[in-house]
Design an enzyme around this catalytic site. Structure first.
Site, PDB file in Angstrom:
ATOM      1  N   ASP A  82       0.826  -1.378   0.126  1.00 34.37           N
ATOM      2  CA  ASP A  82      -0.083  -0.160  -0.114  1.00 34.37           C
ATOM      3  C   ASP A  82       0.745   1.508   0.019  1.00 34.37           C
ATOM      4  O   ASP A  82       1.920   1.132   0.336  1.00 34.37           O
ATOM      5  CB  ASP A  82      -0.901   0.055   1.235  1.00 34.37           C
ATOM      6  CG  ASP A  82      -2.065  -0.965   1.069  1.00 34.37           C
ATOM      7  OD1 ASP A  82      -2.106  -1.670   0.205  1.00 34.37           O
ATOM      8  OD2 ASP A  82      -2.937  -1.068   2.080  1.00 34.37           O
ATOM      9  N   HIS A 228       3.594  -2.264   3.401  1.00 27.90           N
ATOM     10  CA  HIS A 228       3.493  -0.751   2.942  1.00 27.90           C
ATOM     11  C   HIS A 228       4.887  -0.468   2.292  1.00 27.90           C
ATOM     12  O   HIS A 228       5.985  -0.968   2.580  1.00 27.90           O
ATOM     13  CB  HIS A 228       3.393   0.162   4.075  1.00 27.90           C
ATOM     14  CG  HIS A 228       1.694   0.040   4.796  1.00 27.90           C
ATOM     15  ND1 HIS A 228       1.340  -1.008   5.415  1.00 27.90           N
ATOM     16  CD2 HIS A 228       0.739   0.602   4.404  1.00 27.90           C
ATOM     17  CE1 HIS A 228       0.314  -0.921   5.702  1.00 27.90           C
ATOM     18  NE2 HIS A 228      -0.311   0.045   5.068  1.00 27.90           N
TER      19      HIS A 228
END
Length: 268
Positions: A82, A228
């Protein structure tokens, strides 16, 4: 990996929660009148909690269907990364290449427009893209109204389409929060909401060892792994590398859902 046609859970009844809201408030009124305000107030608080708590549960299906694990995955997991693209994207891609792994990058629309070359490089190396909102308003995403929510999801979708020239099928809510106004936009755009089954909280202040300790029990076949890039703590590359090493040690393959089939709607 699992056929993508079996994974599509596009909302078909985005307002299915409305009758339950109406019935719950009618029940509150009835109890208030028949049993008194003490019981009526308690029921009102409980009924409001029923509709608020699912907003903050990443894998709740209350407001929209969600894909939280891969069915029939064999020895595969689905890596999802992400918050990009970021200055770390090239290094992340190099790590994935080194371990012969594929991932889906859930990108932020504004960052896509700012770094189109990185998006093109993600695709060139055989990875996939997902929609992660246009501006990533993490502090207020949970309370966005219908107009602003639509602008966030549609804005990212337009940015991805403009840069990649491809139709993006996957969507992930900011911080996993999903309020009543997400599902109508997903239905309109034909997007599938993706949650996760393995999370180490690497998007906030953390240490690699702490993240791995939280992730390891859930790194098994069929897992959707949330990672992430570009976080301020600076540990994302080390974390991704350690996750890839663990997958190799466990004989697990990081691949993508197949994309050569139709996309049926899931009547949920």
């Amino acid at each position: 990996m699992t056929n993508a046609g079996t994974l599509h859970r596009i909302p078909t009844r985005p307002w299915r929660w409305v009758p339950w809201l109406v019935l719950s408030q009618l029940a509150v009124i009835l109890v208030w009148v028949l049993a008194g305000w003490h019981w009526g107030l308690a029921l009102m608080v409980a009924s409001h909690a029923l509709f608020m708590v699912p907003v903050f549960l990443p894998n709740s299906r209350f407001y929209a269907p969600v894909l939280s694990r891969l069915p029939e995955a064999g020895n595969s997991v689905w890596l999802t990364i992400d918050d990009g693209p970021s200055e770390q994207t090239p290094a992340v891609l190099d790590l994935l290449d080194r371990h012969q792994a594929k991932a889906t990058f859930f990108l932020v629309g504004e960052r896509v427009l700012a770094h189109p070359a990185l998006v093109e490089e993600i695709l060139r190396r055989g990875h996939d893209l997902g929609n992660h909102s246009h501006s990533h308003p993490q502090a207020r995403f949970w309370r966005l109204g219908p107009g602003t929510m639509a602008a966030e999801i549609e804005g990212c979708q337009q940015a991805l389409q403009a840069v990649s020239g491809r139709r993006v099928r996957w969507y992930r809510s900011v911080v996993g929060m999903t309020n009543p106004f997400v599902a109508p936009v997903l239905r309109k755009l034909g997007l599938v909401r993706v949650g996760w089954s393995a999370r180490g909280y690497d998007g906030v202040g953390c240490t690699p060892d702490g993240v791995l300790a939280r992730l390891l029990p859930d790194l098994r076949p069929g897992a959707i792994v949330l990672l992430h890039e570009g976080a301020a703590h600076g540990h994302n590359l080390a974390i991704i590398e350690q996750v890839l090493q663990v997958l190799d040690e466990r004989g697990l393959k990081a691949g993508l859902p197949c994309s050569n089939s139709a996309s049926p709607r899931d009547h949920v």
